[in-house]
Design an enzyme around this catalytic site. Structure first.
Site: not given
Ligand code: SAH
Length: 219
Positions: A64-65
């Site tokens: 994920s970011q």
């Protein structure tokens, strides 16, 4: 790139992607400064580890970011007394962040070879309060329940009932749910045995896969 370059990139990530967007809890920021995100990312994309976006980690999955990891982490109000269940170990980056902030982290990954790779990375980085297993996390991990914190990083169509059951009194759960392109991130709290659900931001996580190969709304 050497370790000094990565450290500088990590400091920038914390400053401009995380702090600048309003994540201010000191313990959370410290964990993001400490955990070496680049070791959780395959060679091919390693030089891009501190970018403001998700990245491929193989097996058609993504890490994920950074901001999303930080956003979810802060909402959970992590603390050294708390025990965590994570569904969707993936790269192990979120696992490592929670390991710094909480007492113990139990984490389940569906893809066996990814789980094996991640286990080695976490061991090499010296995280020793993490217990991993491979399998379908849809029904949680009953053996060590209840958990003060539950974090889900793959999206079922609907919130799995057994996860709600395994949440401790005063516990918090963060989970993306919904159809593949219209997921919402839900914050769930259990108070006096009652479930309170708050809808937060819109997100796009990989779908939660079931053992049957179908989506989370079977059962
Ligand atoms: N937090 C991770 C996210 C990885 S993507 C990271 O930042 O690296 C989500 C992960 O959930 C994938 O690795 C995927 O294989 C896993 N997953 C999907 N369905 C699952 C299930 N039913 N049980 C456990 N893990 C699952």
């Amino acid at each position: 790139m050497n370790e000094t370059d990565y450290t500088r990139l990590r400091q920038n990530m914390v400053e401009f992607q995380i702090k600048a967007r309003g994540i201010l809890a000191e313990n959370v920021l410290e964990a993001f400064l400490k955990v070496r995100r680049h070791v959780f990312i395959p060679d091919k994309y390693r030089h891009r580890s501190y970018e403001d976006n998700p990245l491929p980690i193989g097996f058609e999955q993504t890490i994920s970011q950074p901001y999303i990891v930080a956003y979810m982490t802060e909402l959970l109000k992590p603390d050294k007394n708390l025990r965590v269940l994570e569904i969707g170990t993936g790269s192990g980056y979120q696992t490592a962040i929670l390991s710094c902030l909480c007492k113990e982290v139990y984490s389940i990954e569906m893809i066996e070879s990814l789980g094996t790779r991640t286990k080695i990375t976490l061991q090499e980085e010296g995280f020793n309060n993490i217990i991993l297993k491979t399998g379908d996390g849809y029904n949680g991990w009953k053996e060590f329940a209840p958990y003060d914190i539950i974090i889900v990083t793959c999206a079922p169509a609907k919130i799995p009932p057994l996860l709600l059951k395994q949440l401790a009194e005063n516990g918090k759960m963060i989970i993306p749910a919904g159809e593949s392109h219209r997921q919402k991130l839900y914050l769930i709290e259990k108070k006096n045995g009652k479930i309170q659900q708050t809808e937060t931001i819109g997100v796009r996580f990989v779908p939660m896969i079931r053992n049957t190969g179908r989506n989370g709304n079977v059962e």
